[in-house]
Design a protein around this motif. Sequence first.
Motif, mmCIF file in Angstrom:
data_model
loop_
_atom_site.group_PDB
_atom_site.id
_atom_site.type_symbol
_atom_site.label_atom_id
_atom_site.label_comp_id
_atom_site.label_asym_id
_atom_site.label_seq_id
_atom_site.Cartn_x
_atom_site.Cartn_y
_atom_site.Cartn_z
ATOM 1 N N SER A 197 29.706 -11.750 26.268
ATOM 2 C CA SER A 197 28.649 -12.604 26.687
ATOM 3 C C SER A 197 27.189 -11.591 26.830
ATOM 4 N N LYS A 198 26.298 -12.531 26.965
ATOM 5 C CA LYS A 198 25.019 -11.876 27.124
ATOM 6 C C LYS A 198 24.837 -11.126 28.555
ATOM 7 N N GLU A 199 25.587 -11.889 29.327
ATOM 8 C CA GLU A 199 25.346 -11.170 30.992
ATOM 9 C C GLU A 199 26.366 -9.743 30.712
ATOM 10 N N ARG A 241 13.170 -11.952 22.428
ATOM 11 C CA ARG A 241 13.738 -12.968 22.075
ATOM 12 C C ARG A 241 14.298 -13.379 20.588
ATOM 13 N N SER A 256 25.988 -8.699 22.026
ATOM 14 C CA SER A 256 26.465 -10.122 22.258
ATOM 15 C C SER A 256 25.993 -11.185 21.073
ATOM 16 N N GLN A 257 24.741 -10.955 20.480
ATOM 17 C CA GLN A 257 24.176 -11.846 19.557
ATOM 18 C C GLN A 257 25.227 -11.381 18.269
ATOM 19 N N ASP A 267 26.951 -7.954 28.022
ATOM 20 C CA ASP A 267 26.009 -7.136 27.357
ATOM 21 C C ASP A 267 24.971 -6.212 28.187
ATOM 22 N N ALA A 268 24.396 -6.889 28.740
ATOM 23 C CA ALA A 268 23.190 -6.467 29.436
ATOM 24 C C ALA A 268 23.418 -5.436 30.690
ATOM 25 N N GLU A 302 13.229 -4.429 21.333
ATOM 26 C CA GLU A 302 13.582 -5.430 22.048
ATOM 27 C C GLU A 302 12.174 -5.793 22.876
ATOM 28 N N SER A 336 19.783 -4.529 24.894
ATOM 29 C CA SER A 336 20.581 -5.291 26.114
ATOM 30 C C SER A 336 21.335 -6.583 25.720
ATOM 31 N N ARG A 337 20.999 -7.128 24.567
ATOM 32 C CA ARG A 337 21.499 -8.246 24.069
ATOM 33 C C ARG A 337 21.974 -8.512 22.832
ATOM 34 N N LYS A 338 21.618 -7.350 22.205
ATOM 35 C CA LYS A 338 22.081 -7.472 20.783
ATOM 36 C C LYS A 338 23.568 -7.742 20.189
#
Length: 366
Positions: A248-250, A185, A216-217, A252-253, A180, A212-214
């Motif tokens: 959501s990304k939020e 990004r 969500s993706q 997830d993080a 990450e 922190s974001r995967k």
Amino acid sequence: MTLPWHSLDTTLFSRAQQLLDEGWITRDPELAPVLPVVLERGVGQDWHKAGTFRHHLYGVARSLALWQQPHDVQLLGLLHSVYGNAFVDLVKFDARTERARLQGLVGEEAEHLVHLFCTMSRSQFINKVLERDFDEDGGMELELNGPAPRETVQLTPREVAAFIIVSMADTIEQWFSWQEEIYSRSPNVDTSRKQAVHWAASLWPGPMRPPSRKISQLSQLGLALQHPGLAGLLPMPPVFNRCTVSVSKEDDAAASSLYWSVIQLDQPLVDLDVATHVLEQAVRLNPWVGEPQMVLAQVYLSAGRQDDAVLAARSALQCFSAWGNAWDKRVQWDAWIAWTRILLQSATDGTWPERLDKLNNLALRG
């Protein structure tokens, strides 16, 4: 507020149990014949993210086997980078001279998938899937890797579905905080940061924090499989309620950060209330990974809340069984399952040790 616990699918858990032994792949009639040829290329010695290249290939294949994908898709998972790709330089077979050898080993259909997956633009593919940029029938036109002007290729709907599913398995097997940081990004990688300036972020393996974001993706990739042209072409992975919901990304993080704050003991240690509430909030925000639920089960046990611990441990076991790989890469997937089963056994029997030293010799019974 009620927590979003999962019930344990015993059929799925049984499939997961069959894959806990590392030797499972040597007994698979389709995958086992391929192993000697792959291993002789040194994949057991190559570094790859959170382990070796062998660990990575086996882990991707394990998720696909757990998800009951057809053999050509499982073979794609086992061989998905052997011709190299835009992300890695691990070329184990020369696409100019050795395609016939691989075709003879796995068949033309599986080799075609492997070659296409290695030579297409993976970044463009992921972006198009996330943007839902499909043809009406679910197919997709995609550029091949290489200098501009790039050649294009037309993916069939089944190829699109297979590449989405393999991309999900590929990502969950390898992604953690070190990637990450250096691959910021992704899939739109930030290439502006210089290694010498950001040397601390490049120290491998780093703190081994979950991403922190995967998640969500990955949930968005899974949702794409509901496209009318893709739905039903391949078995739906059992994650995210069979790929019908997203994170959501939020959320997830936030969930990752809350979980890690407990792991790092950043919460008050005199009593369990704060850590319990923090973990419960992490589970509410992202109920699709098992590790926060597993840690919460142990916290419940420490507080004497056996009934809550049973619910949390069962739910964690369901998540681990659905993924086939760990989200928190500090220990391997099979170890997370083993400890979760200890927690479930202790919560069910009411046998959680009162003495600290007794934790050292807990064992699964039966």
